[in-house]
Each structure stands twice: as structure tokens, then as C-alpha cells.
Scaffold this motif. Structure first.
Motif, PDB file in Angstrom:
ATOM      1  N   LEU A  98      -4.477   8.877 -11.133  1.00 54.74           N
ATOM      2  CA  LEU A  98      -3.719   8.407  -9.975  1.00 54.74           C
ATOM      3  C   LEU A  98      -3.869   9.359  -8.802  1.00 54.74           C
ATOM      4  N   GLN A 102      -5.412   8.459  -5.256  1.00 55.63           N
ATOM      5  CA  GLN A 102      -4.636   8.610  -4.021  1.00 55.63           C
ATOM      6  C   GLN A 102      -5.326   9.547  -3.030  1.00 55.63           C
ATOM      7  N   TRP A 106      -6.281   8.394   0.667  1.00 55.23           N
ATOM      8  CA  TRP A 106      -5.822   9.155   1.840  1.00 55.23           C
ATOM      9  C   TRP A 106      -7.008   9.733   2.604  1.00 55.23           C
ATOM     10  N   THR A 265      -4.934  19.640   2.615  1.00 54.23           N
ATOM     11  CA  THR A 265      -4.037  18.653   3.217  1.00 54.23           C
ATOM     12  C   THR A 265      -4.166  17.302   2.534  1.00 54.23           C
ATOM     13  N   LEU A 268      -2.620  17.361  -0.778  1.00 55.28           N
ATOM     14  CA  LEU A 268      -1.164  17.321  -0.604  1.00 55.28           C
ATOM     15  C   LEU A 268      -0.695  15.880  -0.429  1.00 55.28           C
ATOM     16  N   LEU A 269      -1.388  15.156   0.436  1.00 55.23           N
ATOM     17  CA  LEU A 269      -1.050  13.739   0.626  1.00 55.23           C
ATOM     18  C   LEU A 269      -1.205  12.985  -0.690  1.00 55.23           C
ATOM     19  N   GLY A 270      -2.332  13.208  -1.359  1.00 55.50           N
ATOM     20  CA  GLY A 270      -2.602  12.497  -2.601  1.00 55.50           C
ATOM     21  C   GLY A 270      -1.590  12.798  -3.683  1.00 55.50           C
ATOM     22  N   GLY A 271      -1.072  14.016  -3.670  1.00 54.22           N
ATOM     23  CA  GLY A 271      -0.136  14.402  -4.711  1.00 54.22           C
ATOM     24  C   GLY A 271       1.301  14.010  -4.404  1.00 54.22           C
ATOM     25  N   LEU A 272       1.647  13.968  -3.129  1.00 55.62           N
ATOM     26  CA  LEU A 272       3.053  13.787  -2.781  1.00 55.62           C
ATOM     27  C   LEU A 272       3.386  12.430  -2.172  1.00 55.62           C
ATOM     28  N   PHE A 273       2.369  11.741  -1.646  1.00 53.68           N
ATOM     29  CA  PHE A 273       2.652  10.472  -0.964  1.00 53.68           C
ATOM     30  C   PHE A 273       1.924   9.340  -1.663  1.00 53.68           C
ATOM     31  N   GLN A 274       2.685   8.324  -2.034  1.00 60.24           N
ATOM     32  CA  GLN A 274       2.095   7.184  -2.721  1.00 60.24           C
ATOM     33  C   GLN A 274       1.285   6.340  -1.739  1.00 60.24           C
ATOM     34  N   VAL A 275       0.127   5.902  -2.198  1.00 61.71           N
ATOM     35  CA  VAL A 275      -0.662   5.012  -1.346  1.00 61.71           C
ATOM     36  C   VAL A 275      -1.184   3.849  -2.184  1.00 61.71           C
TER      37      VAL A 275
END
Lengths: 475, 261
Positions: A98, A102, A106, A265, A268-275
Motif C-alpha cells: 500500500l 501510494q 503521489w 517528501t 511522507l505523503l505516501g505514508g501519511l496521506f491516503q490516495v
């Protein structure tokens, strides 16, 4: 050390290239922050390839029907395509699947965004002027390829949301007069949803488009290498030199650092923000639709055109039906794309400027171009907002129909208004005496023999770069 | 074909048949009026305390728009056939009463206590009998898989795949299902408030309604496995995050490392 030297010599004896390497390592890059935007796109692409390779190990581009037996409760026992099932498996069962998916998604969003911002920088500083006009078109091709890669990738999970998106794409292709049906069948391999379409999109997404991207990127970078960088005007600058930092070691280290910042960065997006949570959208079924349904951001303007188009865009010419999506989804984007791709040529025609340019203009130095650019960006922004009119209507508590009317008026009025305002601001700034780049002139006052005062202008600003203190290269 | 009787043989003309029909019709109408008056008198005599309480509440809060008998006025629709499920849904979700007529009912804090709502439900049932009863829901008896299928084929096109709501045109909003109780979800399915169509038991069995409720509960209770869900709105908020968070951080770093002449 001796061993290394020996090894290098052995290779150089056979392959050569030491002098080329030496010259390359001494290459000078300007230090201005705005020159690093293209690199951001490059590093996003590197991460896209790395995560993409990982995803290919687990993805299955097939519409073959399978029954889901994975850990996500609502889908258990349900029929779905093998493609959707494999993306569910990547999301829930493959270790780190996952987060990889992600980061990949991102990176794609930021990749296209970085290209766009880089391109805006090039546009507003006039960096595309001769001799770099060819590279403008190559760069714009990169943007279009990036959009194509994004669209095909967005479609691969075969979920309900992307299915709705591809259906729009299919209708747009189908609406092209005369060749529409062939074009649609070429990409989809039959009436949508044809079993062949995933295989074709997959081939496009992982081979053909990335191959073209790498090819165009190579040309893009080689041209930058050959033509060298542009530079803002200032003390110690000229049309024939470029100053800055040498590639090795300083600029190289900086670039490497930037690469890790980009990787960091995006991770970070991939780990913390669902897409793109496809488990919420469910597998694609032809009779269902999802809402709110939007494409990824870079396609939002075309979505906006389709949503704002009045219903009289369907008519017949010589017995051929020009279907409704043709004008908003094919003709208008086509016109816009052509104008942008040929902008250096168009601008040259209107200004008659055939000179070589290695020094940049600040936006205020070319008020008309800046104004037109701002107007274009405004059009894009209004259309992108119109493409998400349902979501906006809900959040602003305004009726969708009212919002559509507002967007139609904005589309007519906002670009000229923004353009005119920009033009005035540019003129105002340009006509000001003070020039932040060149710094204000120092004015000294001297008592003259007659007892009055004289202003003595000191043209050389204090501490202005005396040429030679910074690495410099001829252009 | 036996009865092609010549008209003359019976001796009845069209005019006489007509006057007979009118006479019988009048008689039936008068009898109906009398019967209705008698029946009405009987029911109003038998009104319970709860219904009387409901009547008071109805007259102070609902009557100006929905009419004395719930027959509707210019300002509000008739309550005919609405049924306890509709009254309970509208009152318990705070959609009714409205501050102003013609306003779009939206979810608010309910204005009444449970007892008051029950009283009004009872009184409206007296005024306008019929309509769907308050459904009994047992989410745990539903199938979450069936629920997702039904949700995606019927509900998601308006309320969104993640049940966060979306606008549906004509100034109407298909609201988020964030704060609904299980019973309210089932009531909305049966009643079809606003633009939503009602789904009777022939369309969706109680088990299917249980399943939809179970799936909505699942959506609300499940965490986003990918991190912060960005409101589960999809590409719009994702694109915004890509620009603001992603490109934002990178541009900040670039600006700090690079120079600005």
C-alpha cells in the motif's frame, strides 16, 4: 587510491571520455532557486520508476473474472476483475504494497505538478526564447506524456471511479468525426469495457509512455547541457556567460540533497496521506457510477470543459454527427495544447525578435507575455474548479447550477481581468526606478565650487560581483 | 353475444339512466358524509393522552405549513401517506420543524424529546393513516458484502462512494451519512426524503436494508488504511494535497537552499 587511478586509466585508454568527464564535472549551474524546479520533476520520475517496478511484480492487467477471498470484509466473495483483485492484494496483503502504491500515486501527482510549475517559470522568465525554443516544445511534450502516463495509470486498478473516468475518455475518442470509432477501438480493443483495454493501457503505462518519457527527457537534458543554463541579469552577468556553482562537487551535492528531499517528501505523503482508496470505490461494473467523480488534477480542466459545455455542441456536418464531447473534450484542449506547444514561434512572429537570448527577463520586463500567461493560467484554474463543481457546491453551500453560471461568467471575464491587472502591475513595476536585481543606485552629494550641491551617481553598486570571483562559463 | 337488446324494449332512454345514476350518486355521497362525520366524531372522542399531547405539539409546530388535517398548504406538503417512518426521520434528524417555510430541510439538533416525537408520530398517524412504519433494523444480521454492492449500485451515485455526501443539482445536497443512526438510515431508504426515491419492501427486503446499514456502519467505523483520509472526497482533495503538502514542502526547501538575486 592508486588502484582507483589505475582502474580509471585502464578504462580511459580503451573507452576515452576522461576529458569529457572533466569538462562535464566543471559545468556551471546557476544558484537561483527557481532553476531547481525541473529537477524536482526528474527526481519524482525516478521514484515513479522505482515504485512502479515494484508494483509490476504484483499487478495483473486482466479483466478475467475472479472471486475475492482477501481480508477486506465488504468485498469477500464478490466477483471482480483480476486487475482490481491484484490491486486490492497490493493494498492489503503485499508487504509494503500500500505504501508503495501510494508513493507511486503521489509521485505521479507531484511529477506533473512539478513539470507545470517548471514550465511556468520558463514561460514567465522568457527562457524559452531562441535558442531554447526547441527545448520548450520537448518539455511540453514531457508534460503531455506525463498526463498520458497518469491517465493510463489511474485506469489500471479497474475500480468504479476510474471506470467512470475512462468512459469519458472513450466517449471523447468516439466523438471525433469519421475516425472516432477506429480511434476508440485502437485504444480499447473494442466496445468499452473491452477485455483488451487493460492490457493496452498497461503496455502504454509501463512501456510505451515511460520509454517516450525517458527519450524526451534525454533530449531535454542534452539540450540543456549543450545550450547551458540561462541566468537572470545582474552585476557580472552577460549574454555570453553563465555564473554559478560547478557541478562537482558543490552543485552535485546540492542536487543529490534535493533528490533526497523529493524522495522524502513523497514518501511522507505516501505514508501519511491516503490516495485513491479503491476499496471504497469497489470494482467497476458498467451500470454503476460513483460520486464525487473526478480525474486526477491534471485532467481536471478537461473535465471542467465537459461540465461547462452547453448542450448545442452536438450537430451534423455532411451527414456526419459531431457528437457532444467533441468540441469541449477534443477541439478546445487541442487548440490550447497547440498554442502552448508553438508559443515560442507565435511570440517570435508577433515581436519580430529573432535574437539569441541567454539572459532571462523578469516577468515585468515583458508585460504582454506575462499578462497573457496569467490569463491562460486563470482559464485553467477556472476550468479545474468547474471540473469539481459538485464538491465545491457542497462545501460552499451553493447550488451546482448557480456555480456553473458563475464559472461560465468567470471564464469570460476573469482571464481578461487578470491579464489586464497583470499588465498594469508589470508596467508599474518596470517603470519604477528601483531595480531590486541591480540594487538602488547610490547617490552621493558633493558640495561644488559654486556653493551648490551636485548629485554624483555611483554606477557600480557596492560589492557587485566582480567577474571572476564566481565560477563562470561561456555560453 | 347475447345481450344486444334493443333499447326500445326496456323503455329506458339515456336521459333516464343518467338521472338514476345522479340520484344514486347523491345518496351515496350524503351517506358518506354522514358516516365520515359519525366516524370522525367517534375517533376524536377516543383520542389518547399521547395523541392529545401530539396534537398540541402539532398545532404549535406543524399546522401552519402542513394544515389542520395534515392535508398540506402552500407552504408545506400534505402528510398523506407519509407514515411514522417519515415523521420520525424528519423530527429525529432535526430536519423539521423548519425556521421558515420553503427552506431546504437539513440535519440539525432535534427540537423535541423522544416522548414528544412519539406523541407527534401518533397524532400524525391519526390525521393521515398509512405509510411506512418505523423499520426495525438489525445491522449485525446484514451482510457487509451485499451492503457494499447495493450501496455502490444505488446510493453512491448521490451520497458518494464513501457516504460523505455530494451535491446532486437543483440546489439539493445528498447529505453525508456521518451522523445518522441505523434506524434513520433505514427510514430514509423506506421514505425517500427530498429528491431521494423511496425503496419499498418489494425493492429492498429488510435483510437488504440491514446490509446497507451494516455497510454504512462499516464505512464509518473503519480506519483509512492509507493514512489521513483527506475527507474521502477523492481526486479533488488529493490534488490539493499534492500541491499544498507535496510541492509545498519541496518548494520551501528549494527556496531555502537556492539564492534569490
Amino acid at each position: 587510491m592508486k588502484l582507483v587511478r589505475k582502474g580509471v586509466e585502464e578504462i580511459d585508454d580503451r573507452v576515452g571520455g576522461a576529458s569529457f568527464l572533466k569538462r562535464s564535472l566543471g559545468k556551471v549551474f546557476p544558484d537561483h532557486w527557481a532553476f531547481m524546479l525541473g529537477e524536482v520533476a526528474l527526481y519524482s520520475f525516478v521514484l515513479l520508476v522505482l515504485t512502479g517496478v515494484f508494483l509490476t511484480f504484483f499487478y495483473e492487467p486482466s479483466t478475467r473474472e475472479v472471486t475475492y477471498d482477501g481480508p477486506y470484509p465488504p468485498l469477500q466473495g464478490e466477483q471482480m476483475s483480476a486487475a482490481y483483485e491484484s490491486v486490492m492484494r497490493i493494498s492489503y496483503e503485499v508487504r509494503a504494497g500500500l505504501v508503495m502504491r501510494q508513493i507511486h500515486h503521489w509521485s505521479a501527482l507531484v511529477f506533473v505538478a512539478a513539470i507545470l510549475v517548471h514550465m511556468l517559470r520558463v514561460f514567465f522568465t522568457g527562457a524559452f526564447r531562441k535558442p531554447r525554443d526547441i527545448n520548450w516544445t520537448v518539455g511540453f511534450t514531457l508534460l503531455l506524456l506525463g498526463m498520458g502516463a497518469g491517465f493510463t495509470g489511474y485506469s489500471l486498478p479497474d475500480d468504479l471511479l476510474s471506470g467512470t473516468g475512462i468512459r469519458i475518455g472513450y466517449s471523447a475518442l468516439l466523438s471525433i468525426p469519421v475516425i472516432g470509432e477506429w480511434a476508440a477501438f485502437l485504444f480499447f480493443g473494442g466496445e468499452y469495457p473491452a477485455p483488451a483495454f487493460l492490457r493496452r493501457f498497461y503496455a502504454l503505462h509501463i512501456m510505451i509512455i515511460p520509454g517516450l518519457l525517458i527519450g524526451a527527457m534525454t533530449v531535454h537534458l542534452m539540450l540543456v547541457w549543450r545550450q547551458k543554463h540561462t541566468e537572470f541579469d545582474g552585476p557580472g552577468r552577460s549574454e555570453h556567460t553563465v555564473t554559478g556553482t560547478r557541478l562537482w562537487p558543490n552543485y552535485g551535492m546540492k542536487a543529490l540533497g534535493l533528490m533526497f528531499v523529493v524522495f522524502g517528501t513523497l514518501s511522507l505523503l505516501g505514508g501519511l496521506f491516503q490516495v485513491n482508496p479503491i476499496w471504497l470505490y469497489g470494482p467497476f461494473v458498467p451500470y454503476s457510477a460513483s460520486s464525487p467523480a473526478q480525474p486526477d488534477w491534471y485532467m481536471g480542466w478537461i473535465e471542467g470543459l465537459v461540465r461547462l459545455a452547453p448542450n448545442w455542441t452536438e450537430f451534423s456536418v455532411f451527414g456526419y454527427l459531431v457528437a457532444e464531447p467533441f468540441i469541449p473534450a477534443v477541439v478546445l484542449p487541442g487548440i490550447f495544447i497547440t498554442i502552448v506547444a508553438l508559443w515560442p514561434v507565435l511570440e517570435r512572429r508577433f515581436t519580430g525578435d529573432h535574437e539569441m537570448h541567454n539572459l532571462l527577463q523578469r516577468p515585468r520586463d515583458a508585460p504582454i507575455r506575462t499578462a497573457l500567461g496569467v490569463a491562460g493560467v486563470t482559464i485553467m484554474a477556472v476550468l479545474t474548479l468547474a471540473g469539481s463543481n459538485d464538491v465545491l457546491a457542497k462545501f460552499l453551500q451553493i447550488e451546482v447550477d448557480t456555480l456553473n453560471e458563475v464559472f461560465k461568467w468567470l471564464l469570460l471575464l476573469a482571464p481578461p481581468a487578470a491579464g489586464y491587472l497583470t499588465y498594469r502591475i508589470c508596467r508599474e513595476l518596470r517603470d519604477r526606478d528601483e531595480h531590486p536585481i541591480r540594487r538602488p543606485r547610490r547617490v552621493r552629494v558633493r558640495w561644488n565650487a559654486e556653493g551648490g550641491f551636485d548629485d554624483v551617481e555611483d554606477d557600480a553598486p557596492p560589492g557587485a560581483g566582480s567577474p571572476g570571483t564566481r565560477p563562470e562559463e561561456r555560453v | 353475444m347475447t345481450g344486444r337488446t334493443p333499447r326500445a324494449s326496456t323503455g329506458r332512454s339515456d336521459a333516464r339512466v343518467f338521472s338514476r345514476v345522479v340520484r344514486w350518486g347523491l345518496l351515496i355521497a350524503v351517506a358518506g358524509q354522514v358516516g365520515f362525520w359519525l366516524f370522525g366524531a367517534a375517533t376524536s372522542a377516543a383520542i389518547t393522552d399521547e395523541e392529545r399531547h401530539g396534537q398540541q405539539l402539532y398545532e404549535t409546530n406543524c399546522m401552519t405549513c402542513h394544515g389542520v388535517q395534515g392535508e398540506g398548504t402552500e407552504d408545506g406538503p400534505s402528510l398523506e401517506g407519509s407514515g411514522p417512518a417519515a415523521v420520525d426521520f424528519m423530527l429525529s434528524s432535526g430536519r423539521m420543524p423548519l425556521n421558515q417555510p420553503q427552506q431546504q430541510p437539513v440535519r440539525q439538533e432535534p427540537a423535541f424529546t423522544r416522548t414528544e416525537m412519539d406523541a407527534m408520530i401518533a397524532y400524525v398517524a391519526l390525521l393521515q393513516p398509512g405509510g411506512p412504519e418505523i423499520p426495525t433494523v438489525d445491522a449485525s444480521a446484514g451482510s457487509v458484502s451485499l451492503g457494499q454492492q447495493l450501496w455502490l449500485s444505488t446510493c453512491s451515485s448521490c451520497h458518494g462512494a464513501a457516504a460523505v455526501g455530494d451535491s446532486v443539482g437543483g440546489g439539493q445536497i445528498a447529505p453525508s451519512l456521518e451522523d445518522l443512526t441505523d434506524v434513520q438510515i433505514a427510514e430514509a431508504i423506506r421514505v425517500g426524503p427530498g429528491l431521494m426515491p423511496p425503496f419499498s419492501e418489494e425493492t429492498y427486503t429488510p435483510h437488504e436494508v440491514d446490509s446497507i446499514v451494516r455497510y454504512v456502519d462499516f464505512l464509518r467505523d473503519s480506519d483509512d488504511p492509507g493514512g489521513f483520509g483527506l475527507g474521502r472526497i477523492g481526486p479533488v482533495t488529493e490534488g490539493l494535497a499534492a500541491f499544498v503538502v507535496g510541492l509545498g514542502i519541496i518548494l520551501l526547501v528549494i527556496r531555502l537552499t537556492g539564492t534569490k538575486e
